[in-house]
Design an enzyme around this catalytic site. Sequence first.
Site, short mmCIF file in Angstrom:
data_model
loop_
_atom_site.label_atom_id
_atom_site.label_comp_id
_atom_site.label_asym_id
_atom_site.label_seq_id
_atom_site.Cartn_x
_atom_site.Cartn_y
_atom_site.Cartn_z
CG ASP A 130 41.06 42.22 31.20
OD1 ASP A 130 41.87 41.73 32.01
OD2 ASP A 130 40.42 43.25 31.42
CG HIS A 157 47.16 47.26 34.25
ND1 HIS A 157 46.62 48.01 35.29
CD2 HIS A 157 46.22 46.31 33.96
CE1 HIS A 157 45.43 47.54 35.59
NE2 HIS A 157 45.15 46.51 34.81
C1 HEM Z 1 45.06 42.52 34.52
C2 HEM Z 1 43.25 45.83 31.48
C3 HEM Z 1 41.31 48.22 35.25
C4 HEM Z 1 43.40 45.11 38.28
C5 HEM Z 1 44.72 43.20 33.37
C6 HEM Z 1 45.05 42.80 32.02
C7 HEM Z 1 44.54 43.72 31.17
C8 HEM Z 1 43.88 44.72 31.98
C9 HEM Z 1 44.64 43.72 29.66
C10 HEM Z 1 45.86 41.55 31.63
C11 HEM Z 1 45.02 40.30 31.62
C12 HEM Z 1 45.07 39.50 32.88
O1 HEM Z 1 46.15 39.38 33.49
O2 HEM Z 1 44.04 38.96 33.28
C13 HEM Z 1 42.57 46.76 32.26
C14 HEM Z 1 41.87 47.90 31.72
C15 HEM Z 1 41.32 48.57 32.77
C16 HEM Z 1 41.68 47.84 33.98
C17 HEM Z 1 41.82 48.28 30.24
C18 HEM Z 1 40.49 49.81 32.80
C19 HEM Z 1 39.70 50.17 31.83
C20 HEM Z 1 41.74 47.61 36.40
C21 HEM Z 1 41.44 48.05 37.74
C22 HEM Z 1 42.06 47.20 38.60
C23 HEM Z 1 42.72 46.18 37.79
C24 HEM Z 1 40.58 49.27 38.11
C25 HEM Z 1 42.10 47.21 40.12
C26 HEM Z 1 42.22 48.31 40.82
C27 HEM Z 1 43.96 44.12 37.52
C28 HEM Z 1 44.56 42.91 38.09
C29 HEM Z 1 45.04 42.17 37.00
C30 HEM Z 1 44.73 42.94 35.80
C31 HEM Z 1 44.62 42.52 39.55
C32 HEM Z 1 45.74 40.81 37.06
C33 HEM Z 1 47.24 40.99 37.19
C34 HEM Z 1 47.93 39.64 37.36
O3 HEM Z 1 47.45 38.85 38.18
O4 HEM Z 1 48.93 39.41 36.70
N1 HEM Z 1 44.01 44.38 33.32
N2 HEM Z 1 42.45 46.75 33.62
N3 HEM Z 1 42.53 46.47 36.47
N4 HEM Z 1 44.09 44.10 36.15
FE1 HEM Z 1 43.33 45.47 34.89
#
Ligand code: HEM
Length: 480
Positions: free
Chosen positions: A196, A336
């Site tokens: 992440d 996601h």
């Molecule tokens: C990306 C997990 C909650 C927004 C990611 C990634 C993972 C992840 C594995 C991919 C790694 C990366 O691109 O940096 C999770 C988990 C969550 C969670 C397990 C809850 C327990 C959230 C929440 C938000 C969010 C609450 C916003 C409302 C984002 C964004 C990205 C991302 C903006 C980057 C996407 C990109 O630029 O490609 N998340 N996330 N995440 N997550 Fe989450």
Amino acid sequence: NFHPIFFLKLPYLLHLAGLPKKTQTYLFFQIHANNVDAFRTHLAQLVPHITTIAQVKADLDQIAKNKQSGDNQLLKLSGINIAFSQKGLTLLGITDAIGDDVFKAGMLADAKNLGDKNKNSSGTFAPDWDPAFLEDIHGLILVSGDSHTTVSKQINHIEHLFRMNGKNASIHKVISIVGDVRPGEEKGHEHFGFLDGISQPTLDGLTEFEPFPNGEKVPTIAQGVTLVGRPGDKVTNRPSWALDGSFLSFRYLFQLVPEFNSFLQANPIPGMPAAEGSELLGARLVGRWKSGAPVDLAPLKDNPTLGADTQERNDFRYTADNNDQQTQDRCPFAAHTRKTNPRADLEDHGIPTDPQRIIRRGIQFGPEVSAGEAASGKTAQGRGLLFACYQSNIANGFQFIQTKWANNVNFPPFKTAVAAPGFDPIIGQENNDNSLRTMEGTNPASQGTALSLSAEWVVPKGGEYFFSPSISALKGTFAT
Ligand code: HEM
């Protein structure tokens, strides 16, 4: 003669990997209403300890020097930040309109809109949160460090500065939560197992401050998307002290890891050995493999070399299917990462995504899954993500991503081939109704088939919106 940005506080810009941050304590506090003057005095004593980029850079330079001289000892690094809720600002008598209505109302008032569950079976909405987050929280002190010992020392010092255990205490603790980077090979991976914090925006004009942009090949965004008052901040008439501050959205997110893994096991993508089919389903729900490799570039098999390649792992736009983003061969529309940063899905229709970019600075909490939990498929110990992100406008940042994108089954738009892309399988939610929790496109060979996602695997248990002021605002407005 540093660029003013050099005096910015640590958390906005520093990549997780830059500072050997292993553990972080989130101390949520209440200011004693009858001791506000003492609070200001105590705060003034804390300010010199708050970490700026300049300090972090000096620390990193020292580490490099130590390495050169063969001394591989880790410095006792730590970082401190402080942020205030609207209730905190009000108590301090800081009443200027800061220009963010979502912040002003607070997260408790936003819980229903965010899709959190209602604890009351009927009648008024009351989110099913940890009771601490139902109390008035005035502020948050964040302490990061290389070990629990370093952080505890800092916390002791902070308790002393605010006289927390004495007669002249100016604050008391509402709740404190310890976050820890996961052990060994899982370092940098969230509890479901995926790397992440990879895709972070970099702010315009900061390239001179290597290693802060972190070397990733990512487009830069206007500073004002993150920093209040900088070019690109669309809100005008902010009070001058708000310049270079940033809003911090905090969410206390529990993750049901054994349940998530059981779901993957029960629903492997057909046409391949079951274990591989489950692994592929997981990657297609997230948009990246556990190694961090994006499915848009590595659609069928994990590619750990790509996952570790900071130049390549963000160089994709969901255009690899080469079909005007109408097929989900490589990445489901509702994955996601695609929901939370849709890239070409919007940009190729002339809709910019920059205003929605957030800087994520979360950390994991809770123990590793035990053998008993893994065998039973049931969570017995609380674990998850202390989600924290920075933006100059919450309605455009965290709140927008959660409500207008993740929770919206029709997002991303312009997809003529499917009835609806569906929920974000990781964070999509809608109050007490799970019937909409489906998504299409998980099976590349049958893209119109909807997969029912069962109950949520990410359970929000609280949170608050904060404003994290610049050092000069802390000195000139908060501490005086
Ligand atoms: C990306 C997990 C909650 C927004 C990611 C990634 C993972 C992840 C594995 C991919 C790694 C990366 O691109 O940096 C999770 C988990 C969550 C969670 C397990 C809850 C327990 C959230 C929440 C938000 C969010 C609450 C916003 C409302 C984002 C964004 C990205 C991302 C903006 C980057 C996407 C990109 O630029 O490609 N998340 N996330 N995440 N997550 Fe989450």
